[in-house]
Design a protein around this motif. Structure first.
Motif, short mmCIF file in Angstrom:
data_model
loop_
_atom_site.label_atom_id
_atom_site.label_comp_id
_atom_site.label_asym_id
_atom_site.label_seq_id
_atom_site.Cartn_x
_atom_site.Cartn_y
_atom_site.Cartn_z
N ASN A 12 0.83 -1.21 0.00
CA ASN A 12 0.00 0.00 0.00
C ASN A 12 0.86 1.26 0.00
O ASN A 12 0.57 2.22 -0.72
N PHE A 13 1.91 1.24 0.82
CA PHE A 13 2.82 2.38 0.88
C PHE A 13 3.48 2.58 -0.49
O PHE A 13 3.55 3.69 -1.01
N ILE A 57 11.63 7.47 4.29
CA ILE A 57 10.25 7.95 4.11
C ILE A 57 10.25 9.48 4.08
O ILE A 57 9.63 10.11 3.22
N HIS A 58 10.99 10.07 4.99
CA HIS A 58 11.10 11.53 5.06
C HIS A 58 11.72 12.09 3.78
O HIS A 58 11.22 13.07 3.22
N PRO A 68 5.23 13.30 5.30
CA PRO A 68 5.32 11.85 5.40
C PRO A 68 3.96 11.20 5.68
O PRO A 68 3.67 10.12 5.19
N THR A 69 3.12 11.87 6.42
CA THR A 69 1.79 11.36 6.76
C THR A 69 0.97 11.05 5.50
O THR A 69 0.26 10.06 5.46
#
Length: 73
Positions: A12-13, A57-58, A68-69
């Protein structure tokens, strides 16, 4: 945590990263250069093969111009 659930989270990410990359009209290589990461790493993230670190991720979020959220929504 269940292995299936872990895999779904990574997939999903990765799909979210791919969609946002394509919306920004970036190739995997261009995104990788902006993040200071390897193109094959970005490809692995998008395919859900990588258990990506918070730091990366950042980096990806900054390159895509999002928080990131947003990559988890």
């Amino acid at each position: 945590m269940d292995k299936y659930l872990e895999q779904q989270i990574k997939k999903n990410f990765g799909m979210k990263v791919r969609v946002m990359r394509e919306q920004n009209e970036l190739s995997q290589e261009a995104l990788a250069l902006m993040c200071g990461l390897d193109r094959t790493y970005i490809g692995g993230v998008e395919r859900g093969e990588r258990n990506i670190s918070l730091i990366n991720i950042h980096k990806i979020a900054i390159a895509l111009g999002v928080s990131p959220t947003e990559l988890f929504q």
